[in-house]
Design a protein around this motif. Structure first.
Motif, PDB file in Angstrom:
ATOM      1  N   ALA A 190       0.850  -1.188   0.000  1.00 51.06           N
ATOM      2  CA  ALA A 190       0.000   0.000   0.000  1.00 51.06           C
ATOM      3  C   ALA A 190       0.890   1.244   0.000  1.00 51.06           C
ATOM      4  CB  ALA A 190      -0.909  -0.007   1.221  1.00 51.06           C
ATOM      5  N   VAL A 191       0.316   2.342  -0.435  1.00 52.76           N
ATOM      6  CA  VAL A 191       0.993   3.632  -0.474  1.00 52.76           C
ATOM      7  C   VAL A 191       0.457   4.478   0.674  1.00 52.76           C
ATOM      8  CG1 VAL A 191       1.184   5.757  -1.844  1.00 52.76           C
ATOM      9  CG2 VAL A 191       1.365   3.529  -2.960  1.00 52.76           C
ATOM     10  N   THR A 192       1.330   5.184   1.344  1.00 55.94           N
ATOM     11  CA  THR A 192       0.900   6.088   2.404  1.00 55.94           C
ATOM     12  C   THR A 192       0.700   7.494   1.839  1.00 55.94           C
ATOM     13  OG1 THR A 192       3.136   6.782   3.035  1.00 55.94           O
ATOM     14  CG2 THR A 192       2.249   4.770   4.103  1.00 55.94           C
ATOM     15  N   GLU A 193      -0.024   8.299   2.586  1.00 55.17           N
ATOM     16  CA  GLU A 193      -0.218   9.680   2.168  1.00 55.17           C
ATOM     17  C   GLU A 193       1.118  10.422   2.126  1.00 55.17           C
ATOM     18  OE1 GLU A 193      -3.325  11.551   4.433  1.00 55.17           O
ATOM     19  OE2 GLU A 193      -4.857  10.205   3.601  1.00 55.17           O
ATOM     20  N   SER A 194       2.006  10.095   3.046  1.00 52.93           N
ATOM     21  CA  SER A 194       3.326  10.717   3.073  1.00 52.93           C
ATOM     22  C   SER A 194       4.130  10.359   1.814  1.00 52.93           C
ATOM     23  CB  SER A 194       4.078  10.287   4.329  1.00 52.93           C
ATOM     24  OG  SER A 194       5.372  10.815   4.334  1.00 52.93           O
ATOM     25  N   GLN A 195       4.113   9.094   1.422  1.00 53.12           N
ATOM     26  CA  GLN A 195       4.811   8.681   0.201  1.00 53.12           C
ATOM     27  C   GLN A 195       4.256   9.418  -1.016  1.00 53.12           C
ATOM     28  OE1 GLN A 195       4.042   4.405   0.755  1.00 53.12           O
ATOM     29  NE2 GLN A 195       6.214   4.098   0.263  1.00 53.12           N
ATOM     30  N   TYR A 196       2.952   9.529  -1.083  1.00 51.55           N
ATOM     31  CA  TYR A 196       2.315  10.219  -2.201  1.00 51.55           C
ATOM     32  C   TYR A 196       2.767  11.679  -2.255  1.00 51.55           C
ATOM     33  CZ  TYR A 196      -1.363  12.561  -4.885  1.00 51.55           C
ATOM     34  OH  TYR A 196      -2.054  13.352  -5.779  1.00 51.55           O
ATOM     35  N   ARG A 197       2.704  12.378  -1.131  1.00 55.23           N
ATOM     36  CA  ARG A 197       3.097  13.788  -1.113  1.00 55.23           C
ATOM     37  C   ARG A 197       4.569  13.958  -1.489  1.00 55.23           C
ATOM     38  NH1 ARG A 197      -0.663  13.825   3.206  1.00 55.23           N
ATOM     39  NH2 ARG A 197       1.001  13.438   4.702  1.00 55.23           N
ATOM     40  N   GLU A 198       5.425  13.033  -1.050  1.00 51.41           N
ATOM     41  CA  GLU A 198       6.839  13.101  -1.442  1.00 51.41           C
ATOM     42  C   GLU A 198       6.999  12.916  -2.945  1.00 51.41           C
ATOM     43  OE1 GLU A 198       9.149  10.325   0.880  1.00 51.41           O
ATOM     44  OE2 GLU A 198       8.459  11.208   2.763  1.00 51.41           O
ATOM     45  N   ALA A 199       6.234  12.004  -3.526  1.00 45.79           N
ATOM     46  CA  ALA A 199       6.293  11.790  -4.976  1.00 45.79           C
ATOM     47  C   ALA A 199       5.760  13.011  -5.723  1.00 45.79           C
ATOM     48  CB  ALA A 199       5.518  10.534  -5.359  1.00 45.79           C
ATOM     49  N   VAL A 200       4.709  13.624  -5.210  1.00 44.49           N
ATOM     50  CA  VAL A 200       4.195  14.856  -5.821  1.00 44.49           C
ATOM     51  C   VAL A 200       5.280  15.927  -5.791  1.00 44.49           C
ATOM     52  CG1 VAL A 200       2.527  16.747  -5.567  1.00 44.49           C
ATOM     53  CG2 VAL A 200       1.772  14.364  -5.313  1.00 44.49           C
ATOM     54  N   ASP A 201       5.942  16.078  -4.647  1.00 48.05           N
ATOM     55  CA  ASP A 201       7.023  17.059  -4.540  1.00 48.05           C
ATOM     56  C   ASP A 201       8.132  16.775  -5.551  1.00 48.05           C
ATOM     57  OD1 ASP A 201       5.693  18.403  -2.528  1.00 48.05           O
ATOM     58  OD2 ASP A 201       6.894  17.531  -0.895  1.00 48.05           O
ATOM     59  N   ALA A 202       8.481  15.498  -5.734  1.00 47.76           N
ATOM     60  CA  ALA A 202       9.535  15.135  -6.690  1.00 47.76           C
ATOM     61  C   ALA A 202       9.134  15.493  -8.113  1.00 47.76           C
ATOM     62  CB  ALA A 202       9.849  13.642  -6.581  1.00 47.76           C
ATOM     63  N   VAL A 203       7.902  15.229  -8.480  1.00 43.63           N
ATOM     64  CA  VAL A 203       7.434  15.560  -9.831  1.00 43.63           C
ATOM     65  C   VAL A 203       7.482  17.069 -10.051  1.00 43.63           C
ATOM     66  CG1 VAL A 203       5.366  15.632 -11.305  1.00 43.63           C
ATOM     67  CG2 VAL A 203       6.051  13.493 -10.213  1.00 43.63           C
ATOM     68  N   PHE A 204       7.012  17.820  -9.083  1.00 44.97           N
ATOM     69  CA  PHE A 204       6.945  19.270  -9.253  1.00 44.97           C
ATOM     70  C   PHE A 204       8.281  19.967  -9.000  1.00 44.97           C
ATOM     71  CE2 PHE A 204       2.484  18.321  -9.357  1.00 44.97           C
ATOM     72  CZ  PHE A 204       1.997  19.243 -10.278  1.00 44.97           C
ATOM     73  N   ALA A 205       9.276  19.247  -8.481  1.00 44.46           N
ATOM     74  CA  ALA A 205      10.614  19.806  -8.327  1.00 44.46           C
ATOM     75  C   ALA A 205      11.381  19.795  -9.648  1.00 44.46           C
ATOM     76  CB  ALA A 205      11.398  19.030  -7.261  1.00 44.46           C
ATOM     77  N   ASP A 206      10.958  18.965 -10.579  1.00 42.76           N
ATOM     78  CA  ASP A 206      11.566  18.897 -11.913  1.00 42.76           C
ATOM     79  C   ASP A 206      10.781  19.855 -12.805  1.00 42.76           C
ATOM     80  OD1 ASP A 206      12.175  18.302 -14.579  1.00 42.76           O
ATOM     81  OD2 ASP A 206      12.361  16.156 -14.207  1.00 42.76           O
ATOM     82  N   GLY A 207      11.324  21.047 -13.021  1.00 38.42           N
ATOM     83  CA  GLY A 207      10.601  22.104 -13.723  1.00 38.42           C
ATOM     84  C   GLY A 207      10.055  21.702 -15.076  1.00 38.42           C
ATOM     85  N   ASP A 208      10.846  20.986 -15.871  1.00 39.29           N
ATOM     86  CA  ASP A 208      10.380  20.571 -17.200  1.00 39.29           C
ATOM     87  C   ASP A 208       9.207  19.612 -17.097  1.00 39.29           C
ATOM     88  OD1 ASP A 208      12.356  22.130 -18.336  1.00 39.29           O
ATOM     89  OD2 ASP A 208      13.748  20.451 -18.609  1.00 39.29           O
ATOM     90  N   LEU A 209       9.265  18.705 -16.150  1.00 40.69           N
ATOM     91  CA  LEU A 209       8.170  17.776 -15.919  1.00 40.69           C
ATOM     92  C   LEU A 209       6.978  18.508 -15.300  1.00 40.69           C
ATOM     93  CD1 LEU A 209       7.025  14.883 -15.821  1.00 40.69           C
ATOM     94  CD2 LEU A 209       8.261  14.568 -13.661  1.00 40.69           C
ATOM     95  N   ALA A 210       7.245  19.373 -14.342  1.00 42.01           N
ATOM     96  CA  ALA A 210       6.191  20.077 -13.613  1.00 42.01           C
ATOM     97  C   ALA A 210       5.298  20.903 -14.528  1.00 42.01           C
ATOM     98  CB  ALA A 210       6.806  20.971 -12.541  1.00 42.01           C
ATOM     99  N   VAL A 211       5.877  21.602 -15.470  1.00 44.74           N
ATOM    100  CA  VAL A 211       5.063  22.462 -16.339  1.00 44.74           C
ATOM    101  C   VAL A 211       4.131  21.625 -17.212  1.00 44.74           C
ATOM    102  CG1 VAL A 211       6.730  22.696 -18.243  1.00 44.74           C
ATOM    103  CG2 VAL A 211       5.069  24.523 -17.788  1.00 44.74           C
ATOM    104  N   ASN A 212       4.592  20.475 -17.663  1.00 46.54           N
ATOM    105  CA  ASN A 212       3.746  19.613 -18.484  1.00 46.54           C
ATOM    106  C   ASN A 212       2.650  18.962 -17.655  1.00 46.54           C
ATOM    107  OD1 ASN A 212       4.859  19.567 -21.339  1.00 46.54           O
ATOM    108  ND2 ASN A 212       6.695  19.341 -20.091  1.00 46.54           N
ATOM    109  N   VAL A 213       3.005  18.465 -16.479  1.00 48.70           N
ATOM    110  CA  VAL A 213       2.018  17.865 -15.588  1.00 48.70           C
ATOM    111  C   VAL A 213       0.980  18.911 -15.189  1.00 48.70           C
ATOM    112  CG1 VAL A 213       1.698  16.857 -13.277  1.00 48.70           C
ATOM    113  CG2 VAL A 213       3.509  16.000 -14.782  1.00 48.70           C
ATOM    114  N   ALA A 214       1.431  20.092 -14.824  1.00 48.89           N
ATOM    115  CA  ALA A 214       0.510  21.152 -14.408  1.00 48.89           C
ATOM    116  C   ALA A 214      -0.438  21.532 -15.541  1.00 48.89           C
ATOM    117  CB  ALA A 214       1.287  22.374 -13.936  1.00 48.89           C
ATOM    118  N   ALA A 215       0.072  21.630 -16.763  1.00 50.95           N
ATOM    119  CA  ALA A 215      -0.783  21.994 -17.897  1.00 50.95           C
ATOM    120  C   ALA A 215      -1.851  20.923 -18.146  1.00 50.95           C
ATOM    121  CB  ALA A 215       0.061  22.213 -19.146  1.00 50.95           C
ATOM    122  N   LEU A 216      -1.466  19.667 -18.094  1.00 48.27           N
ATOM    123  CA  LEU A 216      -2.447  18.592 -18.290  1.00 48.27           C
ATOM    124  C   LEU A 216      -3.496  18.601 -17.180  1.00 48.27           C
ATOM    125  CD1 LEU A 216      -0.018  15.792 -19.486  1.00 48.27           C
ATOM    126  CD2 LEU A 216      -1.920  16.752 -20.822  1.00 48.27           C
TER     127      LEU A 216
END
Length: 161
Positions: free
Chosen positions: A43-69
């Motif tokens: 199972a995934v914890t809420e903490s693991q999820y939030r850390e993964a969200v932070d990792a995705v949005f810390a990568d600017g090139d990835l973050a802008v595409n994810v945010a736009a979608l």
């Protein structure tokens, strides 16, 4: 639509605000897929999820595409919903794949999106794309996060040089 660093932060905050819903969906999907494939999936914890969200949005090139979608899906609505079925599926599948990462996780994210999507139905007062966005978040992040045995070991297909 104009995407700025502020808009990227707003979309990230929206994703974090959905933690409880998305993590519950991730864990439901993992349980079902684990049963289907005869394996235990952590199972995934809420903490693991939030850390993964932070990792995705810390990568600017990835973050802008994810945010736009995410922004497109959040705003997407079609009178009667069904005529827009294909576009929200297309955008949801792409969001899941983008979050999941490189192959083979990308393809698994796309496939898992369709599985998660049939389990999520938005409220009548929400835009049609919201439930697809939640399914995409669950599918993409569940691929990024540990818990599948096959990802915990070296592949037997790696060749030495």
């Amino acid at each position: 639509m104009y995407v700025t660093p502020t808009r990227v932060r707003e979309e990230r905050d929206w994703v974090v605000d959905r933690t409880e819903t998305v993590v519950a969906l991730i864990n439901d999907v993992r349980t079902d897929l684990g049963d289907a494939f005869g394996t235990d999936v952590d199972a995934v914890t809420e903490s693991q999820y939030r850390e993964a969200v932070d990792a995705v949005f810390a990568d600017g090139d990835l973050a802008v595409n994810v945010a736009a979608l995410i922004a497109i899906l959040r705003e997407l609505d079609v009178d009667g919903d069904y005529p827009g079925f294909v576009v929200d599926e297309l955008l949801g599948r792409e969001l899941a794949a983008t979050i999941a990462g490189p192959q083979p996780l990308r393809t698994l994210g796309e496939a898992t999106f369709h599985y998660a999507d049939v389990r999520v139905h938005g409220d009548a007062n929400e835009n049609a794309g919201i439930d697809d966005c939640e399914a995409a978040l669950a599918a993409g992040f569940q691929e990024r996060l540990p818990g599948w045995d096959w990802t915990d070991s070296e592949s037997p297909f790696a060749l030495e040089r």
